[in-house]
Design a protein around this motif. Structure first.
Motif, PDB file in Angstrom:
ATOM      1  N   LEU A  18      -4.997  -4.894  -4.189  1.00  0.00           N
ATOM      2  CA  LEU A  18      -4.880  -3.450  -3.990  1.00  0.00           C
ATOM      3  C   LEU A  18      -5.500  -2.670  -5.129  1.00  0.00           C
ATOM      4  O   LEU A  18      -5.541  -3.132  -6.269  1.00  0.00           O
ATOM      5  CB  LEU A  18      -3.398  -3.048  -3.897  1.00  0.00           C
ATOM      6  N   ARG A  19      -5.953  -1.455  -4.798  1.00  0.00           N
ATOM      7  CA  ARG A  19      -6.337  -0.464  -5.798  1.00  0.00           C
ATOM      8  C   ARG A  19      -5.606   0.828  -5.451  1.00  0.00           C
ATOM      9  O   ARG A  19      -5.665   1.277  -4.298  1.00  0.00           O
ATOM     10  CB  ARG A  19      -7.841  -0.242  -5.814  1.00  0.00           C
ATOM     11  N   LEU A  20      -4.911   1.403  -6.441  1.00  0.00           N
ATOM     12  CA  LEU A  20      -4.150   2.628  -6.212  1.00  0.00           C
ATOM     13  C   LEU A  20      -4.709   3.759  -7.047  1.00  0.00           C
ATOM     14  O   LEU A  20      -4.971   3.595  -8.243  1.00  0.00           O
ATOM     15  CB  LEU A  20      -2.673   2.418  -6.559  1.00  0.00           C
ATOM     16  N   SER A  21      -4.872   4.917  -6.428  1.00  0.00           N
ATOM     17  CA  SER A  21      -5.395   6.073  -7.169  1.00  0.00           C
ATOM     18  C   SER A  21      -4.351   6.689  -8.086  1.00  0.00           C
ATOM     19  O   SER A  21      -4.691   7.441  -8.998  1.00  0.00           O
ATOM     20  CB  SER A  21      -5.892   7.128  -6.173  1.00  0.00           C
ATOM     21  N   GLN A  24       0.818  -1.218   0.000  1.00  0.00           N
ATOM     22  CA  GLN A  24       0.000   0.000   0.000  1.00  0.00           C
ATOM     23  C   GLN A  24       0.853   1.271   0.000  1.00  0.00           C
ATOM     24  O   GLN A  24       0.369   2.355  -0.340  1.00  0.00           O
ATOM     25  CB  GLN A  24      -0.972   0.015   1.188  1.00  0.00           C
ATOM     26  N   GLN A  64       1.311   3.835  -3.053  1.00  0.00           N
ATOM     27  CA  GLN A  64       0.459   5.010  -3.274  1.00  0.00           C
ATOM     28  C   GLN A  64       1.278   6.306  -3.216  1.00  0.00           C
ATOM     29  O   GLN A  64       0.927   7.307  -3.855  1.00  0.00           O
ATOM     30  CB  GLN A  64      -0.650   5.033  -2.222  1.00  0.00           C
ATOM     31  N   LEU A  79      -1.274  -5.686  -9.049  1.00  0.00           N
ATOM     32  CA  LEU A  79      -2.078  -5.083  -7.973  1.00  0.00           C
ATOM     33  C   LEU A  79      -3.321  -5.905  -7.673  1.00  0.00           C
ATOM     34  O   LEU A  79      -3.738  -6.033  -6.508  1.00  0.00           O
ATOM     35  CB  LEU A  79      -2.466  -3.654  -8.353  1.00  0.00           C
ATOM     36  N   GLU A  80      -3.904  -6.481  -8.704  1.00  0.00           N
ATOM     37  CA  GLU A  80      -5.079  -7.339  -8.480  1.00  0.00           C
ATOM     38  C   GLU A  80      -4.695  -8.555  -7.649  1.00  0.00           C
ATOM     39  O   GLU A  80      -5.427  -8.954  -6.724  1.00  0.00           O
ATOM     40  CB  GLU A  80      -5.661  -7.774  -9.826  1.00  0.00           C
ATOM     41  N   TRP A 104       1.046  -3.493 -14.229  1.00  0.00           N
ATOM     42  CA  TRP A 104       0.769  -3.064 -12.863  1.00  0.00           C
ATOM     43  C   TRP A 104      -0.614  -3.538 -12.404  1.00  0.00           C
ATOM     44  O   TRP A 104      -0.792  -3.975 -11.252  1.00  0.00           O
ATOM     45  CB  TRP A 104       0.841  -1.545 -12.750  1.00  0.00           C
ATOM     46  N   SER A 105      -1.589  -3.485 -13.301  1.00  0.00           N
ATOM     47  CA  SER A 105      -2.952  -3.893 -12.938  1.00  0.00           C
ATOM     48  C   SER A 105      -2.996  -5.360 -12.538  1.00  0.00           C
ATOM     49  O   SER A 105      -3.675  -5.740 -11.562  1.00  0.00           O
ATOM     50  CB  SER A 105      -3.910  -3.634 -14.106  1.00  0.00           C
ATOM     51  N   LEU A 142      -2.346   4.979 -10.078  1.00  0.00           N
ATOM     52  CA  LEU A 142      -1.958   4.016 -11.120  1.00  0.00           C
ATOM     53  C   LEU A 142      -1.835   4.672 -12.486  1.00  0.00           C
ATOM     54  O   LEU A 142      -0.891   4.400 -13.238  1.00  0.00           O
ATOM     55  CB  LEU A 142      -2.985   2.874 -11.164  1.00  0.00           C
TER      56      LEU A 142
END
Length: 293
Positions: A207-210, A181, A184, A202-203, A198-199, A212
């Motif tokens: 995680l989800r990053l704003s 995390q 971010q 992260l999956e 990256w997607s 990205l």
């Protein structure tokens, strides 16, 4: 130093000694029996002793002739070997590979050329991940993608495994990079113009990053890795391709998670083609190198 005997006469002696017959020797040498006899007689005059005992039913070697025979056989064997090996044009293997694999492939091909200078390789880099042997004049290619279904002779090198990497200085600096995390707070480096690598990672990390979509994009993996090694940000890369950078300490993995994408690298030859011995040796050597990671 005594003058050496003439080479043609020595060759005639060799054939005659193997046949022990003037007639059969003449047939093999494509000259007359008389010419064989004269050359042997001239050689014996030059040496000062007989090489053959003339008998009613053929020839027999004298003691001197028996000593000469293995030596002459060795001389002509060396001449034959030199004829085959010296001055023969070396086969240059034509190899194609996608640019994304160059970071792994180039150092190994340089090592190959040191070990096998007799088998030169010409490497062509391409942004394409595949090869069309019907239109492209390559002996073999390294390809990237799913398992090829039209290349039964394809050899698997390694699977793609995505993981974030950065410089050791970035890992030790601020802001912290102790957990996924924390990404971010860092600039994300993309080896392509899409967000796919990256997607995927992260999956898998949940995680989800704003941030990205606000990272920096590059044309090749090599460019992204170079920027990461200078501490610019955190790149996503294929662990299989950047092992040399990790071992050398130019890059580090901040997290243990490596994600397989289902894609891999293979070395292939045209369908139905039988690779030459040097090409087959190179292909198997590359597979061996891939397993040393």
């Amino acid at each position: 130093m005594k003058r050496l005997p003439p080479l043609p006469a020595l060759h005639t002696f060799l054939i005659t000694a193997q046949c022990c017959n003037f007639t059969r020797a003449a047939e093999q040498l494509h000259i007359t029996q008389g010419a064989v006899s004269r050359q042997i007689a001239g050689l014996e005059d030059h040496l000062g002793y007989p090489l053959f005992i003339r008998q009613a039913r053929g020839l027999a070697l004298t003691a001197e002739g028996r000593e000469w025979l293995p030596r002459v056989e060795k001389v002509f064997g060396l001449i034959g070997e030199a004829t085959e090996q010296i001055g023969v044009q070396r086969e240059t293997l034509q190899l194609k590979a996608p640019s994304c694999v160059m970071r792994w492939l180039l150092p190994r091909l340089l090592q190959w050329q040191k070990e096998r200078p007799d088998v030169p390789v010409k490497l062509t880099a391409s942004l394409q991940h595949s090869v069309d042997f019907q239109r492209e004049p390559f002996d073999a290619a390294v390809i990237y993608g799913p398992p090829p279904d039209n290349s039964p002779g394809a050899l698997h090198l390694f699977d793609e495994q995505l993981t974030p990497v950065c410089s050791p200085q970035l890992l030790e600096g601020s802001p912290a990079l102790n957990a996924p995390q924390d990404l971010q707070e860092h600039l994300l480096l993309h080896p392509t113009h899409d967000l796919q690598d990256w997607s995927v990672w992260l999956e898998a990390a949940g995680l989800r990053l704003s941030n990205l979509g606000s990272g920096q994009h590059f044309e090749t993996l090599d460019q992204a890795m170079s920027m990461a090694s200078h501490g610019t940000g955190v790149a996503i890369g294929d662990w299989s391709l950047i092992g040399d950078d990790l071992h050398a300490g130019r890059l580090v993995m901040p997290f243990d998670l490596k994600v397989k994408t289902g894609l891999a690298y293979y070395v292939v030859v045209p369908a139905g083609a039988e690779p030459s011995p040097p090409l087959e040796e190179l292909m198997l050597w590359l597979v061996e190198q891939a397993h040393l990671r």
